[in-house]
Design a protein around this motif. Structure first.
Motif, PDB file in Angstrom:
ATOM      1  N   ILE A  21       0.877  -1.179   0.000  1.00 45.85           N
ATOM      2  CA  ILE A  21       0.000   0.000   0.000  1.00 45.85           C
ATOM      3  C   ILE A  21       0.910   1.222   0.000  1.00 45.85           C
ATOM      4  O   ILE A  21       1.669   1.421   0.957  1.00 45.85           O
ATOM      5  CB  ILE A  21      -0.928  -0.002   1.235  1.00 45.85           C
ATOM      6  CG1 ILE A  21      -1.858  -1.219   1.189  1.00 45.85           C
ATOM      7  CG2 ILE A  21      -1.726   1.310   1.300  1.00 45.85           C
ATOM      8  CD1 ILE A  21      -2.763  -1.366   2.409  1.00 45.85           C
ATOM      9  N   MET A  48      -2.447  -0.906  -3.633  1.00 44.80           N
ATOM     10  CA  MET A  48      -3.231   0.326  -3.523  1.00 44.80           C
ATOM     11  C   MET A  48      -2.315   1.537  -3.374  1.00 44.80           C
ATOM     12  O   MET A  48      -1.187   1.414  -2.893  1.00 44.80           O
ATOM     13  CB  MET A  48      -4.150   0.270  -2.295  1.00 44.80           C
ATOM     14  CG  MET A  48      -5.126  -0.881  -2.304  1.00 44.80           C
ATOM     15  SD  MET A  48      -6.300  -0.746  -0.927  1.00 44.80           S
ATOM     16  CE  MET A  48      -7.427   0.504  -1.554  1.00 44.80           C
ATOM     17  N   TYR A 338       1.984  -3.393   4.266  1.00 46.27           N
ATOM     18  CA  TYR A 338       0.518  -3.280   4.262  1.00 46.27           C
ATOM     19  C   TYR A 338      -0.152  -3.435   5.629  1.00 46.27           C
ATOM     20  O   TYR A 338      -1.195  -2.861   5.870  1.00 46.27           O
ATOM     21  CB  TYR A 338      -0.104  -4.285   3.274  1.00 46.27           C
ATOM     22  CG  TYR A 338      -0.066  -5.729   3.740  1.00 46.27           C
ATOM     23  CD1 TYR A 338       1.067  -6.501   3.536  1.00 46.27           C
ATOM     24  CD2 TYR A 338      -1.152  -6.304   4.398  1.00 46.27           C
ATOM     25  CE1 TYR A 338       1.120  -7.819   3.971  1.00 46.27           C
ATOM     26  CE2 TYR A 338      -1.106  -7.619   4.840  1.00 46.27           C
ATOM     27  CZ  TYR A 338       0.033  -8.377   4.619  1.00 46.27           C
ATOM     28  OH  TYR A 338       0.085  -9.668   5.061  1.00 46.27           O
ATOM     29  N   LEU A 342      -3.322  -1.178   7.143  1.00 41.73           N
ATOM     30  CA  LEU A 342      -4.663  -1.741   7.347  1.00 41.73           C
ATOM     31  C   LEU A 342      -5.111  -1.615   8.799  1.00 41.73           C
ATOM     32  O   LEU A 342      -6.302  -1.477   9.081  1.00 41.73           O
ATOM     33  CB  LEU A 342      -4.704  -3.213   6.916  1.00 41.73           C
ATOM     34  CG  LEU A 342      -4.538  -3.486   5.413  1.00 41.73           C
ATOM     35  CD1 LEU A 342      -4.659  -4.981   5.132  1.00 41.73           C
ATOM     36  CD2 LEU A 342      -5.565  -2.711   4.583  1.00 41.73           C
ATOM     37  N   TYR A 352      -8.448  -3.779  -0.354  1.00 38.97           N
ATOM     38  CA  TYR A 352      -7.090  -4.341  -0.411  1.00 38.97           C
ATOM     39  C   TYR A 352      -7.142  -5.803  -0.859  1.00 38.97           C
ATOM     40  O   TYR A 352      -6.373  -6.231  -1.713  1.00 38.97           O
ATOM     41  CB  TYR A 352      -6.403  -4.211   0.944  1.00 38.97           C
ATOM     42  CG  TYR A 352      -5.023  -4.836   0.969  1.00 38.97           C
ATOM     43  CD1 TYR A 352      -3.952  -4.219   0.328  1.00 38.97           C
ATOM     44  CD2 TYR A 352      -4.806  -6.050   1.614  1.00 38.97           C
ATOM     45  CE1 TYR A 352      -2.685  -4.805   0.332  1.00 38.97           C
ATOM     46  CE2 TYR A 352      -3.545  -6.633   1.635  1.00 38.97           C
ATOM     47  CZ  TYR A 352      -2.485  -6.009   0.989  1.00 38.97           C
ATOM     48  OH  TYR A 352      -1.249  -6.594   0.988  1.00 38.97           O
ATOM     49  N   CYS A 356      -5.479  -7.308  -4.188  1.00 38.91           N
ATOM     50  CA  CYS A 356      -4.502  -8.408  -4.161  1.00 38.91           C
ATOM     51  C   CYS A 356      -4.913  -9.500  -5.133  1.00 38.91           C
ATOM     52  O   CYS A 356      -4.079 -10.032  -5.875  1.00 38.91           O
ATOM     53  CB  CYS A 356      -4.405  -9.012  -2.765  1.00 38.91           C
ATOM     54  SG  CYS A 356      -3.567  -7.948  -1.597  1.00 38.91           S
TER      55      CYS A 356
END
Ligand SMILES: [Zn+2]
Length: 369
Positions: A21, A48, A338, A342, A352, A356
């Motif tokens: 991310i 992302m 990540y 999150l 997410y 993926c």
């Protein structure tokens, strides 16, 4: 810059070790860029990317750029082709031109900010972004600078805690940006190219004051989560940042646009990343290119030596020094790429997971701790 005769192995990861991310980027309303950007994300294994300034556009003017506010709704409309790949922060009302006061009536400003913020969060904003203009340019009705720790702004940070969103606040800049533009300055080449980045002029507050006030702000609002970008804008002194993270559990950092600073002190940087592995977000703050992303991966994942980092604008043509990688273990990479993001923004999880799956099913990150 002179060349180098050194021969050392090169390991450039083509993709991040885990779907990443990129928690610090900017689209500046350039929606036409989205399809090409998403191709780069795909190629590099980035799930992302965050547009931190989704309610701002940039307009080029003589010798630099100026911000222009643009409706937050545009973000969703314009990214509808890739809704799972991009998410947004908003600057809410912190987007006045530098030469205009941020407010004349502080109470009305705060009320308007809360209203705008709630509306943008309803529309999907994942956090509040505060530009470095706060403390450097923004003034009140009496022409006094408005600093990050200004008590009049306190209800805004408290509202972010209530809404459960982080505040990403940029305060100060590299040490060299506050020193005269001269050959002895480590950032001489960059500052010559972008004189607008210099705050050497005495009309600006000094770096120490900006950092002190920012640190006062984060300590005064322990319920609010703060993300301090660019290694809390003090990677020149990692012991300082480490102490700040120890002192303030509500503080996280990203290391966007600071590979140069970290990679010239790889032993210290590695120890710092291991110690604070729960508190560090991956972010780049540079135009999406494969070379740029892969240099970040190379820094994080390998022990490669003596390679060129991107400069602040994402180009590789100017560099102050070469850097070394810090070879982080996989479980730490997972947090930085990540997991920490999150945890701070749990609302991102469905997007997410979908991103993926779209990336490459066999590399899909697992969620068990
Ligand atoms: Zn940025």
């Amino acid at each position: 810059m002179t060349g180098t005769y050194l021969i050392v192995p090169e390991h450039v990861p083509q993709q991040a070790a885990f779907p990443a991310i990129d928690a610090h980027n900017h689209l500046w309303n350039a929606w036409e860029r989205v399809p090409a950007d998403v191709q780069v994300l795909d190629a590099c294994g980035v799930a992302m990317s965050c547009d931190l300034t989704a309610n701002l556009a940039l307009r080029q003017v003589d010798g630099g750029y100026v911000y222009q506010s643009s409706p937050f709704e545009n973000f969703r409309r314009a990214t509808s082709a890739a809704p799972k790949r991009l998410y947004a922060f908003t600057t809410a009302t912190f987007c006045t031109p530098r030469d205009q006061p941020l407010f004349t009536d502080p109470q009305a400003f705060v009320a308007r900010t809360l209203e705008t913020l709630r509306e943008h969060v309803r529309q999907g904003a994942r956090g509040l972004k505060i530009l470095k203009e706060l403390g450097l340019h923004y003034r009140d009705g009496d022409r006094n600078l408005v600093f990050a720790d200004d008590e009049r702004l306190a209800p805004i940070w408290e509202e972010c805690a209530r809404l459960g969103i982080p505040v990403l606040i940029h305060q100060s800049d590299p040490v060299g940006f506050f020193d005269p533009i001269a050959p002895a300055n480590e950032h001489y080449d960059s500052l010559r190219k972008y004189p607008d980045w210099s705050f050497a002029d005495a009309r600006f507050p000094r770096k120490a004051e900006l950092i002190r006030r920012r640190d006062r702000l984060v300590a005064a609002h322990p319920r609010t989560t703060f993300i301090l970008p660019h290694v809390a804008n003090y990677p020149e002194d990692l012991a300082y940042v480490s102490a700040l993270l120890d002192r303030c559990p509500n503080v996280h950092i990203d290391f966007s646009a600071r590979l140069d600073e970290l990679g010239r002190q790889p032993y210290t940087a590695r120890a710092f990343f291991l110690r604070h592995q729960e508190r560090i977000l991956f972010g780049t703050d540079m135009p999406a290119t494969p070379e740029m992303y892969r240099c970040y991966f190379r820094f994080l994942e390998t022990y490669d030596e003596n390679f060129v980092p991107p400069d602040y604008d994402g180009t590789f043509s100017r560099h102050r020094w070469r850097i070394c990688g810090i070879g982080l273990p996989r479980h730490v990479l997972a947090k930085i790429y990540y997991r920490n993001a999150l945890r701070l923004m749990p609302g991102l999880r469905p997007a997410y997971r979908a991103a993926c799956a779209a990336l490459k099913p066999e590399t899909e990150a697992t969620e068990q701790e």
